[in-house]
Design an enzyme around this catalytic site. Structure first.
Site, PDB file in Angstrom:
ATOM      1  N   ASP A   1       0.849  -1.188   0.000  1.00  0.00           N
ATOM      2  CA  ASP A   1       0.000   0.000   0.000  1.00  0.00           C
ATOM      3  C   ASP A   1       0.888   1.243   0.000  1.00  0.00           C
ATOM      4  O   ASP A   1       1.880   1.324   0.717  1.00  0.00           O
ATOM      5  CB  ASP A   1      -0.926  -0.002   1.225  1.00  0.00           C
TER       6      ASP A   1
ATOM      7  N   ASN B   1     -12.691  -3.091   2.279  1.00  0.00           N
ATOM      8  CA  ASN B   1     -13.689  -2.022   2.327  1.00  0.00           C
ATOM      9  C   ASN B   1     -14.574  -2.152   1.094  1.00  0.00           C
ATOM     10  O   ASN B   1     -14.071  -2.221  -0.027  1.00  0.00           O
ATOM     11  CB  ASN B   1     -12.991  -0.654   2.312  1.00  0.00           C
TER      12      ASN B   1
ATOM     13  N   VAL C   1     -11.075   2.645  -4.149  1.00  0.00           N
ATOM     14  CA  VAL C   1     -10.626   2.171  -5.468  1.00  0.00           C
ATOM     15  C   VAL C   1     -11.585   1.072  -5.930  1.00  0.00           C
ATOM     16  O   VAL C   1     -11.774   0.069  -5.232  1.00  0.00           O
ATOM     17  CB  VAL C   1      -9.179   1.628  -5.398  1.00  0.00           C
TER      18      VAL C   1
ATOM     19  N   HIS D   1     -10.068  -5.241  -3.448  1.00  0.00           N
ATOM     20  CA  HIS D   1      -8.736  -5.422  -2.853  1.00  0.00           C
ATOM     21  C   HIS D   1      -8.884  -5.813  -1.393  1.00  0.00           C
ATOM     22  O   HIS D   1      -9.751  -5.335  -0.687  1.00  0.00           O
ATOM     23  CB  HIS D   1      -7.873  -4.167  -2.981  1.00  0.00           C
TER      24      HIS D   1
ATOM     25  N   HIS E   1      -6.894  -5.786   2.144  1.00  0.00           N
ATOM     26  CA  HIS E   1      -5.769  -5.210   2.884  1.00  0.00           C
ATOM     27  C   HIS E   1      -5.254  -6.284   3.841  1.00  0.00           C
ATOM     28  O   HIS E   1      -6.049  -6.899   4.567  1.00  0.00           O
ATOM     29  CB  HIS E   1      -6.222  -4.033   3.747  1.00  0.00           C
TER      30      HIS E   1
HETATM   31  P1  AMP Z   1      -9.832   1.427   0.082  1.00  0.00           P
HETATM   32  O1  AMP Z   1     -10.248   2.565   0.950  1.00  0.00           O
HETATM   33  O2  AMP Z   1     -10.055   0.099   0.736  1.00  0.00           O
HETATM   34  O3  AMP Z   1     -10.419   1.515  -1.309  1.00  0.00           O
HETATM   35  O4  AMP Z   1      -8.260   1.546  -0.012  1.00  0.00           O
HETATM   36  C1  AMP Z   1      -7.538   1.938  -1.127  1.00  0.00           C
HETATM   37  C2  AMP Z   1      -6.096   1.779  -0.740  1.00  0.00           C
HETATM   38  O5  AMP Z   1      -5.317   1.877  -1.909  1.00  0.00           O
HETATM   39  C3  AMP Z   1      -5.574   2.854   0.236  1.00  0.00           C
HETATM   40  O6  AMP Z   1      -5.050   2.198   1.385  1.00  0.00           O
HETATM   41  C4  AMP Z   1      -4.488   3.573  -0.584  1.00  0.00           C
HETATM   42  O7  AMP Z   1      -3.400   3.980   0.209  1.00  0.00           O
HETATM   43  C5  AMP Z   1      -4.114   2.513  -1.592  1.00  0.00           C
HETATM   44  N1  AMP Z   1      -3.570   3.025  -2.843  1.00  0.00           N
HETATM   45  C6  AMP Z   1      -4.091   3.973  -3.654  1.00  0.00           C
HETATM   46  N2  AMP Z   1      -3.317   4.143  -4.740  1.00  0.00           N
HETATM   47  C7  AMP Z   1      -2.288   3.268  -4.629  1.00  0.00           C
HETATM   48  C8  AMP Z   1      -1.157   2.953  -5.422  1.00  0.00           C
HETATM   49  N3  AMP Z   1      -0.924   3.580  -6.584  1.00  0.00           N
HETATM   50  N4  AMP Z   1      -0.313   2.000  -4.999  1.00  0.00           N
HETATM   51  C9  AMP Z   1      -0.536   1.364  -3.825  1.00  0.00           C
HETATM   52  N5  AMP Z   1      -1.581   1.608  -3.037  1.00  0.00           N
HETATM   53  C10 AMP Z   1      -2.456   2.547  -3.417  1.00  0.00           C
END
Ligand code: AMP
Length: 124
Positions: free
Chosen positions: A39, A97, A106, A110, A112
């Site tokens: 992340d 999430n 995103v 995914h 975490h």
């Molecule tokens: P969520 O709130 O579960 O959608 O989390 C999205 C996660 O993606 C967050 O923890 C961000 O820090 C992570 N994130 C966003 N862009 C990138 C990236 N380019 N590379 C790695 N992690 C990312």
């Protein structure tokens, strides 16, 4: 801004671009079904993301449309990454999430993986 998980999959999302190699990532693991990377804004000593290679917006989308092979491959990849990271003995947390209430940002499913330290209460 949380996403609407009922929207169709958007090929332009940032994790789709990572999967296509269009933007860089800190790769941890890859197999036929999954891709794992660090992340960019870690919330714990270990904070690794695991995404399915298929185009799925959310857990809802994945659990309804993915094949049994894709689901098994993805779940195994999450376990593999946690083992590779040395998290099994001390324990770790797996989280996804989903949608607005889940705070998903995103629109590509995914997981975490958090670990490497005591993680505190389940919901802060
Ligand atoms: P969520 O709130 O579960 O959608 O989390 C999205 C996660 O993606 C967050 O923890 C961000 O820090 C992570 N994130 C966003 N862009 C990138 C990236 N380019 N590379 C790695 N992690 C990312």
């Amino acid at each position: 801004m949380p996403i609407d998980p009922t929207e169709p999959y958007d090929d332009a999302n940032i994790f789709a671009k990572i999967l296509r190699g269009e933007i860089p990532s800190s790769k941890v693991y890859e197999d036929e079904w999954a891709f794992a990377f660090e992340d960019i804004n870690p919330q714990a000593e270990v904070h690794t993301l695991v995404i399915p290679k298929g185009s799925y917006v959310s857990w809802d989308d994945f659990s309804t449309r993915a094949s049994a092979e894709e689901i098994a491959g993805f779940v195994r990849a999450v376990g593999h990454v946690a083992r590779e990271k040395g998290l099994v003995e001390q324990g770790y947390r797996v989280m996804a999430n989903i949608g607005a209430h889940g705070g998903q940002e995103v629109p590509h499913l995914h997981i975490h993986i958090f670990g490497g330290q005591p993680l505190g209460p389940m919901i802060a």
